[in-house]
Design a protein around this motif. Structure first.
Motif, mmCIF file in Angstrom:
data_model
loop_
_atom_site.group_PDB
_atom_site.id
_atom_site.type_symbol
_atom_site.label_atom_id
_atom_site.label_comp_id
_atom_site.label_asym_id
_atom_site.label_seq_id
_atom_site.Cartn_x
_atom_site.Cartn_y
_atom_site.Cartn_z
ATOM 1 N N HIS A 196 2.589 -11.279 -0.260
ATOM 2 C CA HIS A 196 2.803 -10.598 0.034
ATOM 3 C C HIS A 196 2.051 -10.865 1.586
ATOM 4 O O HIS A 196 1.019 -11.210 2.518
ATOM 5 C CB HIS A 196 3.112 -9.042 0.842
ATOM 6 C CG HIS A 196 3.826 -8.781 1.997
ATOM 7 N ND1 HIS A 196 3.398 -8.402 2.962
ATOM 8 C CD2 HIS A 196 5.065 -8.519 1.515
ATOM 9 C CE1 HIS A 196 4.786 -8.225 4.298
ATOM 10 N NE2 HIS A 196 5.531 -8.238 3.408
ATOM 11 N N HIS A 225 1.290 -9.981 5.418
ATOM 12 C CA HIS A 225 1.285 -9.078 5.943
ATOM 13 C C HIS A 225 0.070 -8.407 4.384
ATOM 14 O O HIS A 225 -0.822 -7.290 5.357
ATOM 15 C CB HIS A 225 1.323 -8.080 6.348
ATOM 16 C CG HIS A 225 3.055 -8.847 7.201
ATOM 17 N ND1 HIS A 225 1.792 -9.345 8.237
ATOM 18 C CD2 HIS A 225 3.946 -8.711 7.427
ATOM 19 C CE1 HIS A 225 3.172 -9.993 9.312
ATOM 20 N NE2 HIS A 225 4.631 -9.062 8.215
ATOM 21 N N VAL A 226 -0.185 -8.368 3.958
ATOM 22 C CA VAL A 226 -1.468 -8.014 2.280
ATOM 23 C C VAL A 226 -2.135 -9.038 2.091
ATOM 24 O O VAL A 226 -1.789 -10.041 1.269
ATOM 25 C CB VAL A 226 -1.206 -7.687 1.835
ATOM 26 C CG1 VAL A 226 -1.950 -6.793 0.698
ATOM 27 C CG2 VAL A 226 1.001 -6.062 2.089
ATOM 28 N N HIS A 264 -3.979 -2.046 -3.776
ATOM 29 C CA HIS A 264 -4.228 -3.574 -3.337
ATOM 30 C C HIS A 264 -2.447 -4.037 -3.920
ATOM 31 O O HIS A 264 -1.561 -4.000 -2.746
ATOM 32 C CB HIS A 264 -5.022 -5.107 -3.140
ATOM 33 C CG HIS A 264 -4.152 -6.396 -3.041
ATOM 34 N ND1 HIS A 264 -3.730 -6.526 -2.163
ATOM 35 C CD2 HIS A 264 -3.579 -6.543 -4.659
ATOM 36 C CE1 HIS A 264 -3.303 -8.177 -2.118
ATOM 37 N NE2 HIS A 264 -3.267 -8.215 -3.366
ATOM 38 N N LEU A 316 0.043 -1.481 -1.469
ATOM 39 C CA LEU A 316 -0.456 -1.667 -0.664
ATOM 40 C C LEU A 316 1.008 -2.735 -0.942
ATOM 41 O O LEU A 316 1.815 -3.451 -0.051
ATOM 42 C CB LEU A 316 -0.677 -2.505 0.233
ATOM 43 C CG LEU A 316 -1.869 -0.496 0.556
ATOM 44 C CD1 LEU A 316 -3.003 -1.277 0.995
ATOM 45 C CD2 LEU A 316 -0.555 -0.220 1.622
ATOM 46 N N THR A 317 0.924 -4.267 -1.765
ATOM 47 C CA THR A 317 1.710 -5.080 -1.662
ATOM 48 C C THR A 317 3.458 -4.472 -2.373
ATOM 49 O O THR A 317 4.337 -5.381 -1.787
ATOM 50 C CB THR A 317 1.635 -6.077 -3.190
ATOM 51 O OG1 THR A 317 0.073 -6.171 -2.674
ATOM 52 C CG2 THR A 317 2.324 -7.108 -3.304
ATOM 53 N N SER A 337 4.750 -3.039 0.141
ATOM 54 C CA SER A 337 5.244 -3.446 1.737
ATOM 55 C C SER A 337 6.678 -4.727 1.477
ATOM 56 O O SER A 337 7.970 -4.760 1.921
ATOM 57 C CB SER A 337 3.912 -4.620 1.859
ATOM 58 O OG SER A 337 2.998 -4.276 2.114
ATOM 59 N N GLN A 384 9.728 -2.276 0.814
ATOM 60 C CA GLN A 384 10.135 -2.404 2.489
ATOM 61 C C GLN A 384 10.962 -3.555 3.135
ATOM 62 O O GLN A 384 11.702 -3.270 4.351
ATOM 63 C CB GLN A 384 8.406 -1.579 3.284
ATOM 64 C CG GLN A 384 9.015 -1.865 4.550
ATOM 65 C CD GLN A 384 8.241 -1.586 6.005
ATOM 66 O OE1 GLN A 384 6.977 -0.956 5.072
ATOM 67 N NE2 GLN A 384 8.039 -0.268 6.783
ATOM 68 N N ASP A 385 10.208 -4.862 2.932
ATOM 69 C CA ASP A 385 10.915 -5.903 3.352
ATOM 70 C C ASP A 385 12.135 -5.629 3.039
ATOM 71 O O ASP A 385 13.336 -6.106 3.735
ATOM 72 C CB ASP A 385 10.105 -7.528 2.780
ATOM 73 C CG ASP A 385 8.810 -7.516 3.699
ATOM 74 O OD1 ASP A 385 8.727 -6.603 4.723
ATOM 75 O OD2 ASP A 385 7.588 -7.876 3.018
#
Length: 148
Positions: free
Chosen positions: A17, A19-20, A114, A117-118, A121, A124-125
């Motif tokens: 991703h 942003h991660v 991590h 969060l990935t 993310s 969410q996308d």
């Protein structure tokens, strides 16, 4: 929307991703020449000294120095013996082992964070894309209804 699943192993299938950033990517650094050798040597020495086997070896070495200290019968020799050999020589490797255990736990937590969060993310996308698609469909429907 794709089924992302909740298994941690499924996270590895995803592309990175944008942003991660993984914590390991932050600390990795290209070293060259003497700096590379110094880093390698420091890691080897630290990994060697930071073992319980090294602590056992230092403890045996410490015991070899104990008879002269007992015979000296001097408080300054006792203080020096305890401060320089017991605390520095024996406890240093034990403290390093404890720090390595704590560091391994922190790295495992960082890796899990991590991956989470990935996953979030990417989820969410995909949710944002679904919302954009729904908005487009609603606008198209509104346009069709307004033409009637």
């Amino acid at each position: 929307m794709k089924n992302l699943g909740c298994k941690p192993d499924s996270i590895r299938k995803f592309k990175k991703h944008p942003h991660v950033i993984h914590p390991n990517d932050i600390i990795s650094k290209d070293r060259k020449g003497l700096a590379k050798f110094n880093f390698w040597l420091a890691v080897k020495i630290t990994n060697g000294v930071g073992t319980m086997w090294c602590a056992y070896a230092f403890f045996l070495l410490d015991l070899l120095m104990l008879p002269p200290v007992l015979q000296a019968n001097n408080i300054m020799i006792w203080v020096t013996y305890i401060a320089q050999t017991v605390l520095q020589l024996v406890l240093l490797p034990i403290i390093m082992v404890g720090q390595n255990v704590i560091q391994a736990q922190n790295e495992a937590k960082a890796d899990t964070d991590h991956k989470t969060l990935t996953y979030l993310s990417i989820l969410q996308d995909e949710q944002m894309q679904e919302l954009k698609n729904q908005t487009k469909i609603l606008l198209d429907l509104q346009e069709v209804l307004s033409k009637k």
